[in-house]
Design a protein around this motif. Sequence first.
Motif, PDB file in Angstrom:
ATOM      1  N   ILE A   2      43.216 -70.329  12.471  1.00 53.38           N
ATOM      2  CA  ILE A   2      42.883 -69.420  11.274  1.00 53.38           C
ATOM      3  C   ILE A   2      43.755 -69.543  10.227  1.00 53.38           C
ATOM      4  O   ILE A   2      45.055 -69.823  10.729  1.00 53.38           O
ATOM      5  N   TRP A   3      43.761 -68.901   9.131  1.00 57.14           N
ATOM      6  CA  TRP A   3      44.788 -68.766   8.213  1.00 57.14           C
ATOM      7  C   TRP A   3      44.645 -67.309   7.529  1.00 57.14           C
ATOM      8  O   TRP A   3      43.815 -66.759   7.671  1.00 57.14           O
ATOM      9  N   ASN A   4      45.985 -66.997   6.836  1.00 55.42           N
ATOM     10  CA  ASN A   4      45.899 -65.669   6.188  1.00 55.42           C
ATOM     11  C   ASN A   4      45.795 -66.019   4.485  1.00 55.42           C
ATOM     12  O   ASN A   4      46.352 -66.844   4.162  1.00 55.42           O
ATOM     13  N   SER A   5      45.190 -65.137   3.927  1.00 62.62           N
ATOM     14  CA  SER A   5      45.168 -65.454   2.283  1.00 62.62           C
ATOM     15  C   SER A   5      46.774 -65.019   1.817  1.00 62.62           C
ATOM     16  O   SER A   5      47.384 -64.027   2.672  1.00 62.62           O
ATOM     17  N   GLN A   6      47.015 -65.459   0.786  1.00 66.35           N
ATOM     18  CA  GLN A   6      48.237 -65.121   0.168  1.00 66.35           C
ATOM     19  C   GLN A   6      47.818 -64.651  -1.458  1.00 66.35           C
ATOM     20  O   GLN A   6      47.228 -65.479  -2.080  1.00 66.35           O
ATOM     21  N   ARG A   7      48.593 -63.626  -1.723  1.00 69.90           N
ATOM     22  CA  ARG A   7      48.467 -63.274  -3.184  1.00 69.90           C
ATOM     23  C   ARG A   7      49.746 -62.975  -3.845  1.00 69.90           C
ATOM     24  O   ARG A   7      49.781 -61.924  -4.483  1.00 69.90           O
TER      25      ARG A   7
END
Length: 287
Positions: A267-272
């Motif tokens: 999985i990955w995390n979103s970046q903002r």
Amino acid sequence: MKKINLKKITWMTILIIGYSSCDKNDVPEPDYATEVNSITDEIYNTKTTGTTIEAIYLGRYVTLLEIDNDKYLYDGDVVLDRNDFSLPSEDSNRGVYGGGNWPNRNVRWKYASGVSQDLKNKWTSAMSTWSSQLNFTFTQISSSSGDYILVEQNSSGSAYSTSIGRRGGQQIISVDPRYYGSGNVVHEIGHAVGLIHEQKRPDRDNYIIVNYFNIKPNWTSQYDKCSNCTSNGSFDYNSIMLYGSRASSSVVYDTSIPAMTKKDGSIWNSQRSYLSTGDKAAINAKY
Ligand SMILES: [Zn+2]
């Protein structure tokens, strides 16, 4: 009694008909030359020598002819510059995009009534990200004419844009500032200037698995592949336009199961926080 001047009317009629058919002739004709043998096919110029390069353009491998400094000829009469394509060696992560452009990267906008200072600060910060990194300019307007973004505050826990790219007339970016920061506003401006969620790119199945069985019906469209959109290079896990693997309980039935994984199940995390290399490349390809 006034006499009607028939001669004058006839001449006016001819003038009006003549004028309207001139108008029609001003409409650009479709590119049908290849179907009409008597018409010469369009070409850029007669130059047929020069360095050829292999490039990736609109997701396909093509051969381009370098005809001038930063000018590359594709298919006879399509002149590209270096931002329009990538080289195979670059493996560029170029995001997915569509919709209308804002002329000269100039975005017209205004606040709706009731926008808090908190949201104004986030909007200002997001605009400066787009200005400093991609040369967009933002013009605040007071009228409601022309094409513009209405920046609106909501209290429903939402952040959204009503359009991919410039729609024509009014379009809305709406944000609940209690839950969303300036990075989320950068993301919404991304939509308004033409960027699409990275997970929607047409070739995403080569990179990710979408667990549709776990996604609630109202949300599946956020994960469907886009049509009338363009992407290049490989999938960009750093895109500010990409959702994270995991989703909230309003989106998925079981929050312990990711909405999306990489092909290997990770999985990955979103970046903002920032516009990724691929986000920038997508905008430079689009504009
Ligand atoms: Zn979005």
